[in-house]
Scaffold this motif. Sequence first.
Motif, PDB file in Angstrom:
ATOM      1  N   ALA A   1      70.606  10.510 -21.824  1.00 61.75           N
ATOM      2  CA  ALA A   1      71.004   9.115 -21.992  1.00 61.75           C
ATOM      3  C   ALA A   1      71.129   8.725 -23.465  1.00 61.75           C
ATOM      4  N   ASP A   2      72.171   7.947 -23.760  1.00 61.42           N
ATOM      5  CA  ASP A   2      72.324   7.348 -25.089  1.00 61.42           C
ATOM      6  C   ASP A   2      71.649   5.989 -25.135  1.00 61.42           C
ATOM      7  N   ALA A   3      71.348   5.422 -23.978  1.00 61.32           N
ATOM      8  CA  ALA A   3      70.590   4.177 -23.874  1.00 61.32           C
ATOM      9  C   ALA A   3      70.089   4.029 -22.450  1.00 61.32           C
ATOM     10  N   LEU A   4      68.978   3.338 -22.296  1.00 59.60           N
ATOM     11  CA  LEU A   4      68.425   3.020 -20.979  1.00 59.60           C
ATOM     12  C   LEU A   4      68.444   1.504 -20.810  1.00 59.60           C
ATOM     13  N   ALA A   5      68.838   1.044 -19.642  1.00 61.35           N
ATOM     14  CA  ALA A   5      68.837  -0.391 -19.354  1.00 61.35           C
ATOM     15  C   ALA A   5      68.045  -0.636 -18.082  1.00 61.35           C
ATOM     16  N   ILE A   6      67.012  -1.458 -18.182  1.00 57.32           N
ATOM     17  CA  ILE A   6      66.216  -1.840 -17.019  1.00 57.32           C
ATOM     18  C   ILE A   6      66.929  -3.014 -16.353  1.00 57.32           C
ATOM     19  N   THR A   7      67.419  -2.804 -15.149  1.00 59.25           N
ATOM     20  CA  THR A   7      68.201  -3.842 -14.467  1.00 59.25           C
ATOM     21  C   THR A   7      67.304  -4.810 -13.697  1.00 59.25           C
ATOM     22  N   LYS A   8      67.921  -5.872 -13.212  1.00 58.95           N
ATOM     23  CA  LYS A   8      67.246  -6.883 -12.381  1.00 58.95           C
ATOM     24  C   LYS A   8      66.041  -7.487 -13.092  1.00 58.95           C
ATOM     25  N   ALA A   9      66.185  -7.665 -14.428  1.00 51.69           N
ATOM     26  CA  ALA A   9      65.107  -8.255 -15.230  1.00 51.69           C
ATOM     27  C   ALA A   9      65.209  -9.770 -15.181  1.00 51.69           C
ATOM     28  N   ASP A  10      64.842 -10.326 -14.037  1.00 52.35           N
ATOM     29  CA  ASP A  10      64.905 -11.774 -13.861  1.00 52.35           C
ATOM     30  C   ASP A  10      63.854 -12.197 -12.834  1.00 52.35           C
ATOM     31  N   GLY A  11      63.546 -13.482 -12.820  1.00 54.00           N
ATOM     32  CA  GLY A  11      62.610 -14.022 -11.827  1.00 54.00           C
ATOM     33  C   GLY A  11      61.256 -13.334 -11.850  1.00 54.00           C
ATOM     34  N   ASP A  12      60.760 -13.029 -10.667  1.00 53.08           N
ATOM     35  CA  ASP A  12      59.441 -12.409 -10.545  1.00 53.08           C
ATOM     36  C   ASP A  12      59.418 -10.984 -11.086  1.00 53.08           C
ATOM     37  N   ASN A  13      60.582 -10.394 -11.264  1.00 53.44           N
ATOM     38  CA  ASN A  13      60.641  -8.998 -11.718  1.00 53.44           C
ATOM     39  C   ASN A  13      60.683  -8.873 -13.240  1.00 53.44           C
ATOM     40  N   LEU A  14      60.742  -9.993 -13.958  1.00 52.56           N
ATOM     41  CA  LEU A  14      60.904  -9.956 -15.406  1.00 52.56           C
ATOM     42  C   LEU A  14      59.726  -9.275 -16.099  1.00 52.56           C
ATOM     43  N   ALA A  15      58.518  -9.607 -15.683  1.00 50.74           N
ATOM     44  CA  ALA A  15      57.325  -9.016 -16.307  1.00 50.74           C
ATOM     45  C   ALA A  15      57.287  -7.510 -16.084  1.00 50.74           C
ATOM     46  N   ALA A  16      57.611  -7.084 -14.864  1.00 52.49           N
ATOM     47  CA  ALA A  16      57.623  -5.652 -14.565  1.00 52.49           C
ATOM     48  C   ALA A  16      58.686  -4.930 -15.394  1.00 52.49           C
ATOM     49  N   ALA A  17      59.827  -5.580 -15.605  1.00 56.14           N
ATOM     50  CA  ALA A  17      60.894  -4.979 -16.405  1.00 56.14           C
ATOM     51  C   ALA A  17      60.456  -4.788 -17.844  1.00 56.14           C
ATOM     52  N   LYS A  18      59.742  -5.757 -18.377  1.00 58.87           N
ATOM     53  CA  LYS A  18      59.251  -5.641 -19.757  1.00 58.87           C
ATOM     54  C   LYS A  18      58.223  -4.522 -19.885  1.00 58.87           C
ATOM     55  N   ARG A  19      57.373  -4.376 -18.873  1.00 57.73           N
ATOM     56  CA  ARG A  19      56.395  -3.283 -18.892  1.00 57.73           C
ATOM     57  C   ARG A  19      57.107  -1.935 -18.827  1.00 57.73           C
ATOM     58  N   ALA A  20      58.102  -1.857 -17.964  1.00 56.97           N
ATOM     59  CA  ALA A  20      58.857  -0.611 -17.837  1.00 56.97           C
ATOM     60  C   ALA A  20      59.562  -0.276 -19.141  1.00 56.97           C
ATOM     61  N   LYS A  21      60.092  -1.277 -19.823  1.00 56.73           N
ATOM     62  CA  LYS A  21      60.757  -1.053 -21.113  1.00 56.73           C
ATOM     63  C   LYS A  21      59.799  -0.403 -22.105  1.00 56.73           C
ATOM     64  N   ALA A  22      58.581  -0.921 -22.197  1.00 61.40           N
ATOM     65  CA  ALA A  22      57.590  -0.357 -23.119  1.00 61.40           C
ATOM     66  C   ALA A  22      57.241   1.087 -22.745  1.00 61.40           C
TER      67      ALA A  22
END
Length: 325
Positions: A194-215
């Motif tokens: 991958a040249d970049a990774l994008a965590i999708t569906k980063a909205d609503g109740d899933n936003l916190a989980a997306a930020k954790r996954a990003k880290a």
Amino acid sequence: MRTRLSLSDYVSGILARDRLVLSRAITLVESRLESDQALARQVLEQLLPHTGKSVRVGITGVPGVGKSTFIEAFGKQLTRQGKRLAVLAVDPTSQRSGGSLLGDKTRMETLSVDPLAYIRPSPAGNSLGGVAHRTRETMLLCEAAGFDVILVETVGVGQSETLVHGMVDFFLLLMLAGAGDELQGMKRGIMELADALAITKADGDNLAAAKRAKAEYQNALHLFPPTGTGWFPPVMTCSAQTGDGIEAVWNIIQEHQTLTTRNGQRDRRRQAQNIEWLHSYIRQQLEMHFYNQPGMRERLASVEEQVRTGTLLPIQAAEILFRPA
């Protein structure tokens, strides 16, 4: 059957950005008929000087990550900037019936009616990694038709991601958060491509989980050896529903293209891809010529029966078939 156009009609129509002619030319290159393939090669030869100017982006991700939804939001972002976009959306083919859904135009309702966008669903067939048999040729036709950005969507990860990586300038991996242990569930080899990774569906109740996954992904990527291109893959979060992060993905792609064009990596990557295309085509032709030999169907049926009953090893059967009849 619809009659074929002449060589000059295909070439002039594509250069005039006629979508109907482009679609017919793509059908021509996807055809297995020898006469169609001969004409398709002539069309590509004539159009070759008009290719190579687009940005080629591969998009992959596990089923359910929202590839089509992301592509629609991302595509609308590009067309709002006046860019002409071609989406080569590869549909899975049934291994039993040989049929495919070809439903991407229904899954991208808004983008499919955008005058600056062109969506071409193609059956994956027997190709590994969900990449249609003639995706490379189709990309060249779209480039000759004046499209600025070409997106190649695969059916999902898990088979041979190197195929799509081996034909694009930028490889985007879409990931889901909150679906278990992401780092254990994702093959290291895919992340290394991958040249970049994008965590999708980063909205609503899933936003916190997306930020954790990003880290977590950022930490994991630092453990990988440098690519040697001068580029370190970033990890982003985005939402196709709210639009957050969609423009940032395009900005990252542009940064990558600017860097790799300046340091020569983009040209070297395309040159290496063309060499791999050559070897891939040689393998396809050798296989085709092998199975099309006179009497091969009967010989193959005979040794298959012996392999099936256990009276002949598969290795022995192959050696028999390689011997002159």
